[in-house]
Write a protein that holds these residues in place. Structure first.
Motif, short mmCIF file in Angstrom:
data_model
loop_
_atom_site.label_atom_id
_atom_site.label_comp_id
_atom_site.label_asym_id
_atom_site.label_seq_id
_atom_site.Cartn_x
_atom_site.Cartn_y
_atom_site.Cartn_z
N VAL A 87 -12.49 35.35 -15.73
CA VAL A 87 -11.49 36.15 -16.45
C VAL A 87 -11.95 36.33 -17.89
O VAL A 87 -12.50 35.39 -18.48
CB VAL A 87 -10.12 35.43 -16.41
CG1 VAL A 87 -9.13 36.06 -17.38
CG2 VAL A 87 -9.56 35.43 -15.00
N THR A 88 -11.74 37.52 -18.43
CA THR A 88 -12.08 37.73 -19.84
C THR A 88 -10.90 38.35 -20.59
O THR A 88 -10.13 39.13 -20.03
CB THR A 88 -13.30 38.65 -20.00
OG1 THR A 88 -13.08 39.87 -19.30
CG2 THR A 88 -14.56 37.97 -19.51
N HIS A 89 -10.80 37.95 -21.85
CA HIS A 89 -9.87 38.56 -22.80
C HIS A 89 -10.74 39.15 -23.90
O HIS A 89 -11.35 38.42 -24.67
CB HIS A 89 -8.91 37.51 -23.36
CG HIS A 89 -7.95 38.05 -24.38
ND1 HIS A 89 -6.92 38.90 -24.07
CD2 HIS A 89 -7.88 37.86 -25.73
CE1 HIS A 89 -6.24 39.21 -25.17
NE2 HIS A 89 -6.82 38.59 -26.19
N ASP A 137 -4.64 32.62 -14.89
CA ASP A 137 -5.03 31.21 -14.94
C ASP A 137 -5.55 30.74 -13.59
O ASP A 137 -6.52 29.98 -13.50
CB ASP A 137 -3.85 30.34 -15.39
CG ASP A 137 -3.68 30.32 -16.90
OD1 ASP A 137 -4.63 30.72 -17.61
OD2 ASP A 137 -2.61 29.90 -17.37
N GLU A 138 -4.91 31.19 -12.51
CA GLU A 138 -5.40 30.84 -11.18
C GLU A 138 -6.80 31.41 -10.96
O GLU A 138 -7.66 30.77 -10.36
CB GLU A 138 -4.45 31.34 -10.10
CG GLU A 138 -4.90 30.97 -8.70
CD GLU A 138 -3.92 31.37 -7.62
OE1 GLU A 138 -4.09 30.89 -6.48
OE2 GLU A 138 -3.00 32.16 -7.91
N ALA A 139 -7.02 32.63 -11.45
CA ALA A 139 -8.34 33.24 -11.30
C ALA A 139 -9.41 32.46 -12.06
O ALA A 139 -10.54 32.31 -11.58
CB ALA A 139 -8.30 34.69 -11.78
N VAL A 140 -9.07 31.95 -13.25
CA VAL A 140 -10.02 31.12 -14.00
C VAL A 140 -10.38 29.88 -13.20
O VAL A 140 -11.56 29.51 -13.07
CB VAL A 140 -9.43 30.72 -15.37
CG1 VAL A 140 -10.35 29.72 -16.08
CG2 VAL A 140 -9.21 31.94 -16.26
N VAL A 192 -8.56 44.20 -23.70
CA VAL A 192 -8.70 44.49 -22.27
C VAL A 192 -8.82 43.15 -21.56
O VAL A 192 -9.69 42.33 -21.90
CB VAL A 192 -9.92 45.36 -21.98
CG1 VAL A 192 -10.00 45.66 -20.48
CG2 VAL A 192 -9.87 46.67 -22.77
N ASP A 193 -7.96 42.93 -20.59
CA ASP A 193 -7.96 41.70 -19.82
C ASP A 193 -8.45 42.01 -18.41
O ASP A 193 -7.95 42.94 -17.77
CB ASP A 193 -6.56 41.08 -19.81
CG ASP A 193 -6.14 40.68 -21.21
OD1 ASP A 193 -6.47 39.55 -21.61
OD2 ASP A 193 -5.53 41.51 -21.91
N SER A 194 -9.44 41.23 -17.95
CA SER A 194 -10.16 41.59 -16.73
C SER A 194 -10.32 40.41 -15.79
O SER A 194 -10.46 39.26 -16.24
CB SER A 194 -11.56 42.11 -17.08
OG SER A 194 -11.53 43.16 -18.02
N ALA A 215 -7.93 33.53 -19.95
CA ALA A 215 -6.78 34.43 -19.92
C ALA A 215 -6.27 34.66 -21.34
O ALA A 215 -6.35 33.77 -22.20
CB ALA A 215 -5.67 33.82 -19.07
N GLY A 216 -5.74 35.84 -21.59
CA GLY A 216 -5.14 36.12 -22.88
C GLY A 216 -3.86 35.35 -23.09
O GLY A 216 -3.23 34.88 -22.13
#
Length: 406
Positions: free
Chosen positions: A265-267, A304-307, A204-206, A286-287
């Motif tokens: 962000v989480t993977h 990546d932008e969110a990170v 799940v990527d969030s 990011a995943g």
């Protein structure tokens, strides 16, 4: 009083190349009107370091801790002006970035917080204390591995700080435990051991703000993440609407609720076995593979932008709810040798993105982890079955032809 018009000085630790810090239209994630960037990049990526926002560039071996620290300390005080933020998006640099923030007194994720997303023992201890179902586990020792093996069919030894599905060992007999310990004598302290969960692997990527999931996309690995060891593609498909998706997203939110200060962000990888969801691991990043392309296609947000936004500003872009279409990707591997033919995807509108990572004439090495691909292709479709058919079409179309070379 500080000047509100002053650009924020961002010290960026980079391994993937500076060209990745922009969208497909060339818009920088760190625009020059708001940020000045002090870049520490890898020696083989320094040629990508272009942009008006760049104030200073230093190239080093970013996995050499001493060289990286020297470069970071230099950039942190460039021209006698203190950097405001220190940013990293590559998984293997996240913990080191936290250590360097501590040394420099910069805001952002601390070592203690980073360990909960990097060290597989720390992360499972933390989540178990919050009522999350995790595999039985322990820091590796022969005694711990044998004891756990006596209560289950198999155990898995993996590096506590591992990445890229590398150095994962399934141990089914006491003799396997002894052989593993003998073969990894100098590294045993780097490993953990956990029960082998014989189930399907999902992720799940969030995008997360203060532990609340703003948008999440779940997907299923069709193939093993270690398929690179057999030179077979690794395919992945998004999970469509239904009870399984609901259960995966609910479990994901419970895990993130155990990190109340987290924004980013989480993977998150998790097993499903006989209807039970079991935690595998989670990263504050990011995943890989085609995760970014698929998430962008469905929510409008580049992970990546969110990170970067989270680490610089403490907020994330607000995504739209995931679109109805589904996505998937395939990661293509090749044996050692010289690539003979170009890798091109089918000329179809359902191909979202094709990352060609090797070209004719390139001398390839046998892949050592799941990131050592020659191509990654992302597709979209109206259903899981349609996405899988299109991934198989890509696989038939993009077969690497490699010769031993001289």
């Amino acid at each position: 009083m500080s000047d509100p018009r002053r650009r924020l000085s961002v010290l960026l630790l980079d391994r993937i190349g500076y060209s990745f810090y922009q969208d497909r239209g060339g818009r920088s994630f760190l625009p020059e009107d708001r940020y000045s960037v002090r870049l520490v990049t890898s020696l083989d990526k320094v040629g990508e370091a272009t942009g008006e926002e760049l104030e200073s560039v230093v190239a080093v071996d970013v996995y050499d801790n001493r060289a990286l620290a020297d470069a970071v300390h230099h950039q942190a005080g460039f021209k006698g002006i203190r950097a405001d933020r220190l940013v990293a998006i590559t998984e293997r640099l996240l913990l080191r970035a936290a250590e360097l923030r501590g040394e420099l007194g910069l805001p952002g994720q601390t070592v203690e917080q980073a360990l909960l997303f990097r060290d597989k023992v720390h992360m499972k201890e933390h989540l178990r204390a919050h009522g999350i179902r995790v595999p039985e586990f322990a820091p590796f020792s022969e005694a711990a591995a044998r004891e756990l093996l006596s209560r289950t069919t198999a155990v898995v030894a993996k590096p506590r700080l591992g990445s890229g599905a590398r150095d994962i060992f399934v141990l089914r007999e006491p003799a396997d435990v002894a052989a593993f310990a003998a073969g990894q004598t100098d590294r045993l302290g780097e490993f953990e051991v956990e029960e082998f969960v014989d189930g399907e692997l999902f992720h799940v990527d969030s995008v997360v703000q203060d532990s609340k999931v703003l948008a999440a996309v779940a997907a299923r690995y069709i193939d093993k993440t270690t398929s690179y060891t057999e030179l077979r593609p690794c395919r992945d498909v998004a999970v469509g609407p239904g009870p399984q998706l609901d259960a995966l997203l609910e479990f994901n939110q419970r895990v993130l609720a155990a990190h109340p200060d987290f924004t980013g962000v989480t993977h998150h990888e998790l097993f499903v076995r006989d209807g039970e969801i079991v935690f595998c691991e989670i990263g504050a990043r990011a995943g890989g593979g085609g995760v970014i392309a698929g998430f962008l296609s469905r929510t409008g947000v580049n992970l990546d932008e969110a990170v970067i936004r989270a680490q610089v500003e403490g907020t994330v872009p607000v995504p739209r709810p995931p679109a109805d279409h589904l996505t998937g990707f395939t990661v293509i591997y090749a044996d050692a040798g010289v690539l003979q033919r170009p890798l091109t995807p089918p000329d179809e509108p359902w191909v979202l993105e094709c990352q060609v990572l090797a070209r004719p004439g390139d001398r390839l090495s046998r892949p050592e982890n799941c990131n050592d691909a020659v191509a990654i292709v992302s597709v979209r479709g109206g259903s899981e079955d349609e996405v899988i058919r299109r991934l198989d079409r890509v696989g038939e179309h993009m077969v690497p032809v490699v010769s031993p070379g001289s």
